[in-house]
Scaffold this active site. Structure first.
Site, PDB file in Angstrom:
ATOM      1  CB  SER A 199      -5.585  -1.239  -0.257  1.00  0.00           C
ATOM      2  OG  SER A 199      -5.413  -0.260   0.549  1.00  0.00           O
TER       3      SER A 199
ATOM      4  CD  GLU B 154     -10.401  -5.037   6.240  1.00  0.00           C
ATOM      5  OE1 GLU B 154      -9.745  -4.353   6.273  1.00  0.00           O
ATOM      6  OE2 GLU B 154     -11.522  -5.296   5.425  1.00  0.00           O
TER       7      GLU B 154
ATOM      8  CE1 TYR C  52      -7.017   4.545  -1.230  1.00  0.00           C
ATOM      9  CE2 TYR C  52      -6.717   2.055  -2.248  1.00  0.00           C
ATOM     10  CZ  TYR C  52      -6.740   2.913  -0.522  1.00  0.00           C
ATOM     11  OH  TYR C  52      -6.763   2.782   0.315  1.00  0.00           O
TER      12      TYR C  52
ATOM     13  N   GLY D 263      -7.141   5.149   5.313  1.00  0.00           N
ATOM     14  CA  GLY D 263      -6.075   6.206   4.532  1.00  0.00           C
ATOM     15  C   GLY D 263      -6.384   7.859   4.877  1.00  0.00           C
TER      16      GLY D 263
ATOM     17  CG  ASN E 118      -9.262  -0.496   8.166  1.00  0.00           C
ATOM     18  OD1 ASN E 118      -8.605  -0.890   7.251  1.00  0.00           O
ATOM     19  ND2 ASN E 118     -10.300  -0.571   8.127  1.00  0.00           N
TER      20      ASN E 118
ATOM     21  CD  GLU F 160      -2.719  -1.261   2.484  1.00  0.00           C
ATOM     22  OE1 GLU F 160      -3.485  -0.074   2.514  1.00  0.00           O
ATOM     23  OE2 GLU F 160      -2.426  -2.363   2.774  1.00  0.00           O
TER      24      GLU F 160
ATOM     25  CG  ASP G 190     -14.435  -1.322   6.704  1.00  0.00           C
ATOM     26  OD1 ASP G 190     -14.189  -0.119   6.724  1.00  0.00           O
ATOM     27  OD2 ASP G 190     -13.304  -1.476   5.732  1.00  0.00           O
TER      28      ASP G 190
ATOM     29  NE  ARG H 142     -12.647   2.814   6.707  1.00  0.00           N
ATOM     30  CZ  ARG H 142     -12.167   2.602   5.864  1.00  0.00           C
ATOM     31  NH1 ARG H 142     -10.787   3.404   5.559  1.00  0.00           N
ATOM     32  NH2 ARG H 142     -11.916   1.021   5.160  1.00  0.00           N
TER      33      ARG H 142
END
Length: 313
Positions: free
Chosen positions: A155, A275, A221, A281, A277, A23, A262, A260
């Site tokens: 990612s 998951e 992205y 990002g 994070n 990443e 998800d 974060r």
């Protein structure tokens, strides 16, 4: 969220960016955006790429604290956090344990499952003893639609959605290029949400919609086809339930400071944890800045709030 710090309180700040994970490119974009925002606010900032310099150079640079913008292995998995602790340099976000747990999708699920938190049915494929002949039985057990995920990549790298035993075998072998363990997860048909957490508070949830088969690397992205809805369209009751679930899930993995979580929602409205994070990002397309804007926090204020997570509690 309260923030009473002055620029001078932080001293010299190293924004760690780049690194050598898969990443790297996203991390460089995140780190440069954050460094520029901090500079605009009068903070003494240097950009520091651990792929190009020794971590001990931070001592020579007389750095007072580090803002970690390294995504993926080496930056988000606890190893950089441990190195900074050894150097006695305060850093942003989760500690060694919280970083390591969230990075490993399998251990994350096992912890959530042990605490009775909702997460999709799953199985683990191990490179040392995986048998292609087991794919049909796996597909049947997991509902014939399966997400294949390397255990410790971010990612959406190495991930695939499959609907046949043959596709499953190919996807598992591909995922083994990234990891020795691969998570096989029942696909939840429904919208995907993400909840950003900042200094102990959940920001408004975001719902993602993409024409891709799932929210993959290109959808995150590279494309302009992904749509983001914030507010996400949930009822007040559902929004509160999702915020509470995300907060509990983050803390269950020893998450701290900011991050974060998800989540998927099925047809009957139930949420399933995907998951967590610990270094999300911070690019122009990233989700945490979008949620912060809706909560009335602009990008500069957000970077300052993240930096503040390096201060003593």
């Amino acid at each position: 969220m309260s923030n009473t710090y002055q620029a001078s309180d932080f001293g010299r700040v190293a924004v760690l960016l780049g690194g050598d994970s898969a990443e790297r490119e996203v991390s460089l974009r995140s780190g440069k955006a954050v460094a520029a925002a901090l500079q605009r606010q009068g903070i003494d900032v240097i950009e520091f790429d651990p792929a190009k310099r020794q971590i001990t150079d931070l001592i020579e640079e007389k750095v007072d604290r580090a803002l970690i913008m390294l995504h993926g292995r080496g930056g988000e998995d606890g190893s950089m956090q441990g190195a900074l602790q050894q150097l006695k340099i305060p850093y942003t976000g989760s500690g060694v344990l919280g970083s390591a747990l969230a990075m490993d999708k399998i251990h994350s699920k096992q912890i959530w499952e042990s605490l009775g938190m909702p997460t999709a049915k799953y199985q683990i494929a191990d490179k040392s003893d995986f048998e292609a002949g087991s794919c049909s039985a796996i597909m049947k057990r997991l509902g014939n639609k399966v997400m294949v995920k390397p255990a410790c990549e971010g990612s959406s790298i190495g991930m695939a959605k499959v609907t046949s035993a043959k596709q499953l075998e190919t996807a598992i072998q591909d995922a083994f290029n990234y990891d020795n363990q691969v998570l096989l997860e029942q696909f939840i048909d429904g919208p995907e949400f993400t909840v950003a957490l900042l200094q102990g508070k959940a920001l408004p949830s975001i719902r993602m919609s993409t024409p891709h088969t799932f929210y993959d690397y290109a959808a995150k992205y590279q494309d302009d086809t992904t749509q983001y809805f914030c507010p996400s369209g949930l009822s007040d009751e559902q929004e509160a339930r999702l915020a509470e679930l995300a907060s509990k899930a983050f803390h269950a993995l020893s998450g701290k400071g900011w991050g974060r979580v998800d989540v998927m929602q099925d047809a009957s409205g139930d949420f399933y944890l995907l998951e967590s994070n610990t270094v999300p990002g911070m690019t122009e397309k990233s989700l945490v800045p979008k949620a912060a804007r809706v909560a009335g926090i602009d990008f500069d204020a957000l970077t300052l709030a993240i930096l503040a997570t390096s201060m003593p509690e």
